[in-house]
Write an enzyme that holds these catalytic residues in place. Structure first.
Site, PDB file in Angstrom:
ATOM      1  N   ASP A  87       0.832  -1.208   0.000  1.00 43.86           N
ATOM      2  CA  ASP A  87       0.000   0.000   0.000  1.00 43.86           C
ATOM      3  C   ASP A  87       0.865   1.256   0.000  1.00 43.86           C
ATOM      4  OD1 ASP A  87      -2.255   1.877   0.815  1.00 43.86           O
ATOM      5  OD2 ASP A  87      -3.294  -0.033   0.841  1.00 43.86           O
TER       6      ASP A  87
ATOM      7  N   HIS B 136      -3.747   5.286   4.025  1.00 35.61           N
ATOM      8  CA  HIS B 136      -4.533   4.158   3.539  1.00 35.61           C
ATOM      9  C   HIS B 136      -3.994   2.822   4.059  1.00 35.61           C
ATOM     10  CE1 HIS B 136      -5.965   1.666  -0.027  1.00 35.61           C
ATOM     11  NE2 HIS B 136      -7.045   2.361   0.226  1.00 35.61           N
TER      12      HIS B 136
ATOM     13  N   SER C 162     -11.559  -1.066  -0.546  1.00 32.83           N
ATOM     14  CA  SER C 162     -10.265  -0.994   0.141  1.00 32.83           C
ATOM     15  C   SER C 162     -10.317  -1.525   1.559  1.00 32.83           C
ATOM     16  CB  SER C 162      -9.856   0.464   0.284  1.00 32.83           C
ATOM     17  OG  SER C 162      -8.967   0.799  -0.701  1.00 32.83           O
TER      18      SER C 162
END
Ligand SMILES: *[C@@H]1O[C@H](CO)[C@@H](O)[C@H](O)[C@H]1NC(C)=O
Ligand SMILES: *[C@@H]1O[C@H](CO)[C@@H](O)[C@H](O)[C@H]1NC(C)=O
Ligand SMILES: *[C@@H]1O[C@H](CO)[C@@H](O)[C@H](O)[C@H]1NC(C)=O
Ligand SMILES: *[C@@H]1O[C@H](CO)[C@@H](O)[C@H](O)[C@H]1NC(C)=O
Ligand SMILES: *[C@@H]1O[C@H](CO)[C@@H](O)[C@H](O)[C@H]1NC(C)=O
Ligand SMILES: *[C@@H]1O[C@H](CO)[C@@H](O)[C@H](O)[C@H]1NC(C)=O
Length: 899
Positions: free
Chosen positions: A206, A244, A416
């Site tokens: 990520d 994220h 996600s």
């Protein structure tokens, strides 16, 4: 030039085999390439001879992919002043020249042709690396919804009983949902069984991982972490929006402590591999997907090509090669588990079968459902969807750890966040049952997923009493069901597969220039074509029970988004592979695009498979259907005859494709007669019918493999000799490339999916942005491919000092038996140690935007009727009541066809 054995041993003993962290890259000053190097004959060039001939220096192995190397060459100073995009690459040109020389007729043979042949024979694959960027599947924006606090009783009660002091645990409805208890990951019963993920490592690929976070530091695995954006050992989130990966990591493995909430597998560990914070090369992405692949069990991937309903993109060859490598070798041969988020582009009409990562048979593809079990407007549908996991929608989000020392967030979401919830559950299951192979993990998804929202008309009956939905896959992943089933699961037999011949319609052809010719015009009613599968085709390839299917198509159309594709199985089960995509106005068609469906899992493949290709019958837009083929993937009849699949370089777009014979199977351990009888009945039922004969049961394969031996204890000889054969074939395929192919590829890369990201906000803009050459917004994402013309400024004399790390790596690969001839290759260590900036992620690269386009309307234009389950659909013809606007805005993929 083989080193004497003694020297080799010495080398191996002297240098610790712990793999070094990858070297820093210098994209400003150097071009990078990936090469495959194989010494197949005694005479073949050694790695350093080949590097010298190509004018490159060796950097390091290409991640974990055997026999592949990263090499580089300083950029030509003159090229820096000219328009470097168009400048000819000297390395690629040299490679072309060597190939041409190597092909020179025998009569004209000379030393130089001989040398060229030595080099070319040992380098079957060479590719220049360019920088490009993947999109995070970021949480869609918060939409107003029911913000009422859930009654805390039940979550609080569990917290008290399990001594969970994390302050936000009661808000983590995906763990304990007080409002709708039937909608949660259902992990508490698994914790009660004593499984909390201990000993399992997941890698979050990520934008970084906040390893100093109070909630993550105890479970952080530094050894298996790396930053491929800044080429540093630790994946520190640096950009302002680098939160994220940390959020995803928190969902999986946030500690049970006093910070934020807890992860699903709160005693498991997480590694972070940073690739999304700037552009990276394909070979680094490939290495990332294998990073630490013996210790890491699960790779969590909440990213992919843009979800804009325009792009049709997948992993390049070297990335696919890494995935297959992880499947074949990762986790001591049981296979790395790759979990991919299906994508957030549903409101833009995007579908996960247009994304080569989510439609890979190797991915567990995860879509989202909200806290009430409804389909959120963003979550992409397609026949490759395997399961859903809980995520944002209908006013609620995922509560998890955030970037910062002690920060939490209430606003994580999108597919996600669905994917890491699945990763957490799989980590619990792997603790309970470590010997599950990658296919067992998928089987258990199919078998145990819960059919939520059963009145949704997207559900269709398949075989037995199994249902499938493009939106929900086989249903919602339920930790308790999954782990309990995993404990007693009978491990599947090794994988088998067979390809069908390629059907060409009206002499359909795609040549090396990418030019389409022939094909059947797509008229009213579309074009139908049938492939007949016989029992013999399956038996011949030792194929027993069906899992995935691939359908590869060649379609030329003036507007790709108008094309729809579906395939009907002999049992009347229909997979919709491509639905209309309103924004996709590309005219590059489907040049050998591969779709995937899991909907036929467990069916008997024998009989007629019929594809139907149709379009919107618009006056201005037309197309031609040129050809198709299928691959059936499943399990073996006789495990002792299993063969491992490996990938060879090929030109996927060519029609007819280059014929590559399937690998020979080892001889049957028993009489084929008995085997025949066994499969004849084996396919129709759902259960893993153990109909292999008693004779086979005596063979090694039916017993459960240990971690060390895997399924292929006696296969190594065979695999080695086949490798040789296929490497040669692969080499032939590569050499066959015309210069034109390079130009074609470049053209295709410019044409395909060329919409600018920010164009998403307005439909009109996105329609005109085509051809801009940017996939995710920055100009740097345009792929440079082989430039075959131009001047070669040969300068072979630029090898630097010796580098122990490199020697170590060479020794490591040499251990595999390839010819070694080390001389003075090196890292240019002086160069590598300086402070020079590597390609910094440019601030100019636009950020991902996934605001739903409220102007998107889903009019019905196509009727896909004719399915076997129409009675099922009638039952629910009013559709599921949509609890509020947020779930129904985009309508569903399937519903769109029925208004
Ligand atoms: C990875 O596995 C190896 C061998 O099993 C072990 O020596 C090493 O410590 C492990 N690394 C981590 C981070 O667990
Ligand atoms: C296909 O090619 C063959 C041989 O070149 C030719 O005889 C045939 O007429 C062609 N068919 C079509 C539909 O063009
Ligand atoms: C590809 O294009 C080149 C240049 O236009 C041409 O010379 C060549 O014949 C073409 N190849 C094929 C297979 O049509
Ligand atoms: C098919 O492809 C060719 C070039 O490959 C193109 O010139 C032609 O217009 C296309 N036809 C249709 C119907 O899309
Ligand atoms: C193809 O099959 C469908 C039914 O699956 C039928 O409706 C359609 O008319 C067929 N098209 C042609 C051209 O035969
Ligand atoms: C399968 O298709 C072939 C020709 O396409 C046809 O002759 C055969 O009858 C079909 N079989 C079945 C079972 O429909």
């Amino acid at each position: 030039m083989h080193l004497p054995q003694a020297v080799l041993t010495l080398l191996l003993l002297n240098v610790p085999l712990i793999s070094a962290k990858p070297a820093k890259r210098f994209y400003d000053t150097h071009n990078y390439y990936v090469v495959e190097h194989k010494s197949q004959h005694l005479d073949d060039a050694s790695l350093d001879d080949a590097a010298a001939a190509l004018g490159v220096e060796l950097v390091e192995p290409a991640g974990e992919i055997p026999n592949h190397w990263i090499v580089r060459r300083p950029k030509d100073v003159h090229a820096l002043y000219s328009r470097s995009d168009d400048a000819v690459d000297p390395v690629l040109q040299k490679y072309q020249e060597l190939k041409q020389l190597a092909e020179t007729h025998v009569v004209a043979r000379s030393d130089s042709t001989h040398n060229a042949r030595r080099v070319v024979d040992s380098v079957p694959f060479l590719e220049k690396q360019t920088l490009r960027r993947r999109s995070k599947r970021a949480p869609p924006p918060i939409r107003p919804g029911d913000e009422e606090q859930p009654s805390p009783t039940s979550a609080r009660g569990i917290a008290a009983r399990l001594k969970i002091q994390d302050p936000l645990f009661p808000d983590q409805w995906h763990l304990v949902n007080d409002e709708s208890p039937e909608h949660m990951m259902n992990v508490v019963p698994v914790w009660d069984m004593g499984f909390t993920g201990k000993g399992i490592i997941s890698s979050i690929i990520d934008d970084g991982l906040e390893f100093e976070s109070e909630d993550l530091k105890d479970n952080f695995d530094a050894e298996d972490s790396y930053d491929y954006n800044d080429h540093e050992p630790l994946p520190r989130p640096k950009n302002s929006d680098d939160h994220h990966g940390t959020r995803c990591a928190g969902q999986v493995a946030a500690s049970k402590n006093n910070a934020c909430g807890v992860g699903i597998a709160y005693d498991s560990r997480v590694a972070g591999v940073r690739i999304l914070s700037g552009p990276i090369t394909d070979v680094d992405e490939a290495a990332a997907l294998n990073y630490g692949y013996q210790n890491v069990s699960i790779y969590s991937c909440s990213w992919g090509p843009p979800d804009n309903g325009v792009s049709m993109e997948g992993p390049s060859y070297i990335i696919k090669k890494a995935v297959v490598n992880g499947i074949n070798k990762g986790r001591a041969g049981k296979g790395s588990i790759f979990v991919f988020a299906s994508g957030n582009g549903a409101a833009q009409g995007d579908q996960c079968n247009f994304d080569g990562y989510t439609n890979s048979i190797y991915s567990v593809t995860v879509s989202a459902v909200d806290h009430r079990g409804n389909h959120p407007y963003y979550s992409e549908s397609c026949a490759a969807n395997m399961i859903v996991a809980y995520s944002s929608g209908d006013g609620k989000h995922i509560v998890t750890t955030d970037k910062g020392k002690n920060h939490c967030t209430h606003s994580h979401g999108g597919t996600s966040a669905a994917a890491p919830n699945a990763v957490g559950v799989l980590a619990l299951a792997l603790q309970a049952r470590p010997e599950l192979t990658w296919r067992d993990v998928q089987h258990l998804c199919v078998e145990t997923a819960r059919r939520i929202n059963p009145n949704d008309e997207d559900w269709e009956k398949t075989v037995g009493d199994r249902y499938y939905s493009y939106k929900y896959g086989f249903g919602a992943l339920d930790a308790e069901e999954y782990v309990k089933a995993a404990q007693t699961w009978k491990l599947v037999k090794p994988q088998a597969w067979f390809d069908t011949p390629t059907v060409r319609l009206d002499n359909g052809t795609v040549d090396t220039n990418g030019t389409y010719s022939g094909g059947t015009p797509i008229g009213a009613g579309g074009v139908n074509s049938t492939i007949s599968i016989t029992k013999e085709m399956a038996l011949e390839r030792n194929f027993e029970k069906l899992e995935h299917i691939n359908v590869k198509v060649w379609i030329n159309h003036t507007r790709r988004g108008d094309v729809e594709v579906e395939v009907m199985s002999p049992n009347g089960v229909r997979s919709v592979l491509a639905k209309r995509r309103r924004s996709d106005s590309s005219d590059s068609g489907f040049p050998g695009w591969t779709f995937m469906s899991v909907k036929h899992w467990g069916e008997d493949p024998v009989g007629n498979w019929t594809i139907r290709v149709f379009d919107q019958q618009s006056e201005e837009q037309q197309g031609l259907f040129l050809g198709w083929n299928m691959i059936f993937w499943g399990s073996t009849i006789d495990p002792s005859r299993a063969v491992q699949f490996d990938l060879q370089p090929s030109d996927e777009y060519l029609l007819p494709p280059k014929e590559v014979p399937p690998p020979a199977l080892p001889p049957a351990a028993t009489t084929t007669q008995t085997l025949h009888t066994s499969t004849a009945t084996a396919t129709q039922t759902n259960e893993a019918v153990a109909l292999t004969t008693t004779a086979t049961a005596g063979a090694t394969g039916t017993s459960i493999p240990t971690a060390d031996e895997g399924w292929f204890p006696s296969m190594s000889k065979l695999v080695t000799s086949q490798k040789w054969f296929f490497a040669a074939l692969g080499a032939v395929a590569v050499f066959g490339l015309g210069i034109g192919a390079f130009l074609w590829k470049r053209r295709m890369s410019r044409v395909s999916g060329a919409s600018h990201y920010s164009a998403l906000a307005g439909e009109e803009v996105s329609m005109t942005a085509r051809g801009g050459g940017a996939l995710t917004g920055g100009t740097r994402t345009t792929r440079d491919l082989y430039d075959a013309f131009g001047e070669l400024s040969d300068d072979d004399d630029e090898y630097g000092d010796e580098s122990t790390a490199l020697n170590r790596a060479v020794a490591r690969q040499a251990g595999g038996g390839a010819g070694v001839g080390r001389s003075n290759l090196g890292f240019h260590s002086g160069f590598l140690d300086d402070d020079e900036q590597s390609a910094a992620p440019t601030a100019a690269a636009p950020l991902y935007r996934d605001e739903p386009n409220s102007t998107v309307r889903r009019n019905s234009t196509t009727d896909l009727s004719g399915s076997e389950v129409s009675s099922e659909e009638e039952l629910s013809s009013c559709g599921p009541p949509s609890p509020n606007g947020s779930s129904s805005l985009g309508e569903s993929w399937e519903h769109a066809s029925r208004a």
